[in-house]
Design an enzyme around this catalytic site. Structure first.
Site, PDB file in Angstrom:
ATOM      1  N   CYS A 108       0.838  -1.251  -0.034  1.00 53.20           N
ATOM      2  CA  CYS A 108      -0.055  -0.024   0.009  1.00 53.20           C
ATOM      3  C   CYS A 108       0.749   1.325   0.069  1.00 53.20           C
ATOM      4  O   CYS A 108       0.272   2.221  -0.257  1.00 53.20           O
ATOM      5  CB  CYS A 108      -0.832  -0.003   1.442  1.00 53.20           C
ATOM      6  SG  CYS A 108      -1.933  -1.230   1.224  1.00 53.20           S
ATOM      7  N   HIS A 242      -3.130   7.285   3.694  1.00 50.97           N
ATOM      8  CA  HIS A 242      -3.765   6.119   3.180  1.00 50.97           C
ATOM      9  C   HIS A 242      -5.175   5.490   3.549  1.00 50.97           C
ATOM     10  O   HIS A 242      -5.119   5.753   4.601  1.00 50.97           O
ATOM     11  CB  HIS A 242      -2.870   4.890   3.423  1.00 50.97           C
ATOM     12  CG  HIS A 242      -2.960   3.426   3.087  1.00 50.97           C
ATOM     13  ND1 HIS A 242      -3.651   3.269   1.740  1.00 50.97           N
ATOM     14  CD2 HIS A 242      -3.099   2.397   3.568  1.00 50.97           C
ATOM     15  CE1 HIS A 242      -3.807   1.969   1.608  1.00 50.97           C
ATOM     16  NE2 HIS A 242      -3.562   1.382   2.920  1.00 50.97           N
ATOM     17  N   ASN A 272     -10.132   0.113   1.361  1.00 53.18           N
ATOM     18  CA  ASN A 272      -8.655   0.050   1.017  1.00 53.18           C
ATOM     19  C   ASN A 272      -8.380  -0.117  -0.559  1.00 53.18           C
ATOM     20  O   ASN A 272      -8.535  -1.676  -0.790  1.00 53.18           O
ATOM     21  CB  ASN A 272      -8.021  -0.755   2.205  1.00 53.18           C
ATOM     22  CG  ASN A 272      -6.592  -0.638   2.100  1.00 53.18           C
ATOM     23  OD1 ASN A 272      -5.776  -0.499   1.051  1.00 53.18           O
ATOM     24  ND2 ASN A 272      -5.916  -1.158   3.334  1.00 53.18           N
TER      25      ASN A 272
HETATM   26  N1  COA Z   1     -18.062  -8.563  10.997  1.00 51.09           N
HETATM   27  C1  COA Z   1     -18.405  -8.790  12.374  1.00 51.09           C
HETATM   28  N2  COA Z   1     -17.734  -9.376  13.180  1.00 51.09           N
HETATM   29  C2  COA Z   1     -16.220  -9.247  12.896  1.00 51.09           C
HETATM   30  C3  COA Z   1     -15.838  -9.050  11.414  1.00 51.09           C
HETATM   31  C4  COA Z   1     -16.702  -8.626  10.623  1.00 51.09           C
HETATM   32  N3  COA Z   1     -16.429  -8.288   9.274  1.00 51.09           N
HETATM   33  N4  COA Z   1     -14.399  -9.064  11.548  1.00 51.09           N
HETATM   34  C5  COA Z   1     -14.147  -9.561  12.711  1.00 51.09           C
HETATM   35  N5  COA Z   1     -15.301  -9.486  13.624  1.00 51.09           N
HETATM   36  C6  COA Z   1     -15.255  -9.860  14.855  1.00 51.09           C
HETATM   37  C7  COA Z   1     -13.895 -10.652  15.393  1.00 51.09           C
HETATM   38  O1  COA Z   1     -14.361 -11.979  14.971  1.00 51.09           O
HETATM   39  C8  COA Z   1     -14.137 -10.468  16.914  1.00 51.09           C
HETATM   40  O2  COA Z   1     -15.005 -11.237  17.643  1.00 51.09           O
HETATM   41  P1  COA Z   1     -14.587 -11.948  18.954  1.00 51.09           P
HETATM   42  O3  COA Z   1     -14.380 -10.810  19.786  1.00 51.09           O
HETATM   43  O4  COA Z   1     -15.810 -12.917  19.356  1.00 51.09           O
HETATM   44  O5  COA Z   1     -13.497 -12.610  18.808  1.00 51.09           O
HETATM   45  C9  COA Z   1     -14.360  -8.894  17.071  1.00 51.09           C
HETATM   46  O6  COA Z   1     -15.145  -8.722  15.901  1.00 51.09           O
HETATM   47  C10 COA Z   1     -13.596  -7.944  17.227  1.00 51.09           C
HETATM   48  O7  COA Z   1     -12.383  -8.185  16.533  1.00 51.09           O
HETATM   49  P2  COA Z   1     -11.203  -7.220  16.531  1.00 51.09           P
HETATM   50  O8  COA Z   1     -10.287  -7.909  15.552  1.00 51.09           O
HETATM   51  O9  COA Z   1     -10.839  -6.803  17.744  1.00 51.09           O
HETATM   52  O10 COA Z   1     -11.771  -6.002  15.737  1.00 51.09           O
HETATM   53  P3  COA Z   1     -10.994  -4.541  15.466  1.00 51.09           P
HETATM   54  O11 COA Z   1     -11.777  -3.548  16.148  1.00 51.09           O
HETATM   55  O12 COA Z   1      -9.415  -4.849  15.710  1.00 51.09           O
HETATM   56  O13 COA Z   1     -11.249  -4.222  13.970  1.00 51.09           O
HETATM   57  C11 COA Z   1     -10.063  -4.740  11.706  1.00 51.09           C
HETATM   58  C12 COA Z   1     -10.685  -5.096  13.133  1.00 51.09           C
HETATM   59  C13 COA Z   1      -9.492  -5.297  10.958  1.00 51.09           C
HETATM   60  C14 COA Z   1     -11.203  -3.754  11.222  1.00 51.09           C
HETATM   61  C15 COA Z   1      -8.971  -3.613  12.550  1.00 51.09           C
HETATM   62  O14 COA Z   1      -8.233  -4.297  13.354  1.00 51.09           O
HETATM   63  C16 COA Z   1      -8.179  -2.930  11.445  1.00 51.09           C
HETATM   64  O15 COA Z   1      -8.648  -2.129  10.461  1.00 51.09           O
HETATM   65  N6  COA Z   1      -6.791  -3.322  11.215  1.00 51.09           N
HETATM   66  C17 COA Z   1      -5.912  -2.679  10.364  1.00 51.09           C
HETATM   67  C18 COA Z   1      -6.117  -3.636   8.882  1.00 51.09           C
HETATM   68  C19 COA Z   1      -5.505  -2.860   7.721  1.00 51.09           C
HETATM   69  O16 COA Z   1      -5.575  -1.665   7.639  1.00 51.09           O
HETATM   70  N7  COA Z   1      -5.113  -3.498   6.838  1.00 51.09           N
HETATM   71  C20 COA Z   1      -4.464  -3.072   5.564  1.00 51.09           C
HETATM   72  C21 COA Z   1      -3.148  -2.518   5.838  1.00 51.09           C
HETATM   73  S1  COA Z   1      -2.449  -1.906   4.485  1.00 51.09           S
END
Ligand code: COA
Length: 317
Positions: A108, A242, A272
């Site tokens: 990215c 980004h 993204n």
């Molecule tokens: N819908 C519903 N629930 C979801 C889900 C979805 N699409 N994706 C994950 N969950 C659930 C998980 O299973 C977890 O459940 P649990 O508590 O029962 O285990 C819960 O939601 C919380 O998950 P968590 O990973 O703590 O959520 P988060 O607040 O960290 O958000 C992301 C997850 C991926 C959105 C976030 O971490 C993120 O944006 N990270 C950066 C990723 C990124 O930018 N990548 C590209 C880089 S270039």
């Protein structure tokens, strides 16, 4: 270096969060609250090389340059249907250019890396116009059963034409090897000699690790480039960041203590789109008459690697 033209192209298919609810255990409410994304564009019938060429031609038209006037093409791309040749070679043929091309894979962060290469090529080589094309189809890298990653991404191409100038005030690139945070492996062709096991599948991502790395490294990069340029956060007119997650953008905004209006966002509509995020957002701003001559822009990105990059650019188009 200065930017003299921008362009972008996106697939026609709009995939809303409600459409994802049909095959994933997710909800519009969860996705919007945790990411800010409402919908994304996903390749269905298009080819990435066509989107990339359209974005390139739009940037060239905006810059007022012909294919013969392009001296070099830098293409930022993680995957496309061709393993070889590089996507830049295909774009060169499609837009009718004859110059050399180079593909880079910095995930990215590709646009910032490409700007840095362009800056040094313009300074050291007999070149006038460099075309940067960032074309990505992360939708083809995802495991569409993994609700924590596939909801985040969309496909797009963004392009810019740069020429000699002194608009680039500071730039910083970094790489910290952290493969486990975000990677995708693929099986290569078998050979009669292969004895090892290889794995295949979609992107594997530790979202929370990526989130923390994204915020901490972006903050560090932004601090450094402001120092290098000898200016403060207040002197920046727009933070063109980004487009991964609106909460990452908010965390950066909180750090630099600037008004929300300085942080343009289009991830709500496109998700993204990897290295195409910043050039496509720049193009939206440029075509929407949201950029004024003399404004200072701070560009900052992060991605798999872990790669990061930031720069300060005066807008003089
Ligand atoms: N819908 C519903 N629930 C979801 C889900 C979805 N699409 N994706 C994950 N969950 C659930 C998980 O299973 C977890 O459940 P649990 O508590 O029962 O285990 C819960 O939601 C919380 O998950 P968590 O990973 O703590 O959520 P988060 O607040 O960290 O958000 C992301 C997850 C991926 C959105 C976030 O971490 C993120 O944006 N990270 C950066 C990723 C990124 O930018 N990548 C590209 C880089 S270039």
């Amino acid at each position: 270096m200065r930017i003299i033209g921008t362009g972008s192209a996106r697939p026609s298919l709009v995939v809303t969060n409600a459409m994802l609810e049909n095959f994933l255990d997710t909800s519009d409410e969860w996705i919007v609250t945790r990411t800010g994304i409402h919908e994304r564009r996903v390749i269905s019938s298009e080819n990435l090389e066509d989107l990339a060429s359209t974005a390139a031609l739009r940037a060239m038209e905006d810059a007022g340059v012909t294919p013969e006037q392009i001296d070099f093409i830098i293409c930022s791309n993680v995957v496309n249907e061709y393993v070889t040749p590089g996507l830049g070679c295909i774009i060169q043929g499609k837009i009718g250019a004859t110059c050399p091309t180079m593909d880079i894979n910095c995930a990215c962060t590709g646009f910032i890396y490409a700007l840095d290469i362009a800056e040094s090529y313009l300074a050291t080589k007999d070149m006038k116009n460099i075309l940067i094309v960032c074309a990505e189809e992360p939708s083809r890298m995802m495991n569409w059963k993994d609700r924590s990653s596939c909801i985040l991404f969309g496909d797009a191409a963004g392009a810019a034409v740069v020429t000699k100038g002194d608009d680039l005030k500071a730039i910083r690139l970094s790489t910290h090897c952290k493969v486990e945070a975000l990677y995708q492996k693929r099986k290569l062709q078998p050979t009669p000699f292969l004895t090892k096991e290889e794995s295949d599948g979609g992107v594997v991502m530790n979202g929370q690790d990526v989130f923390k790395l994204a915020v901490s490294s972006s903050i560090k990069d932004i601090d450094k480039v402001l120092g290098m340029a000898g200016i403060t956060a207040d002197d920046i007119d727009l933070y063109v960041l980004h487009q991964a997650n609106v909460r990452i953008i908010e965390a950066i905004q909180h750090f630099v203590k600037q008004d929300r209006s300085k942080f343009p966002v289009n991830l709500n509509k496109y998700g993204n789109v990897s290295s195409a995020s910043i050039p496509a957002l720049l193009d939206d701003l440029n075509r929407g008459n949201k950029l004024r001559t003399g404004e200072m822009l701070l560009l900052s990105a992060f991605g798999a690697g872990f790669t990061t990059g930031a720069c300060i650019l005066r807008w003089s188009k």
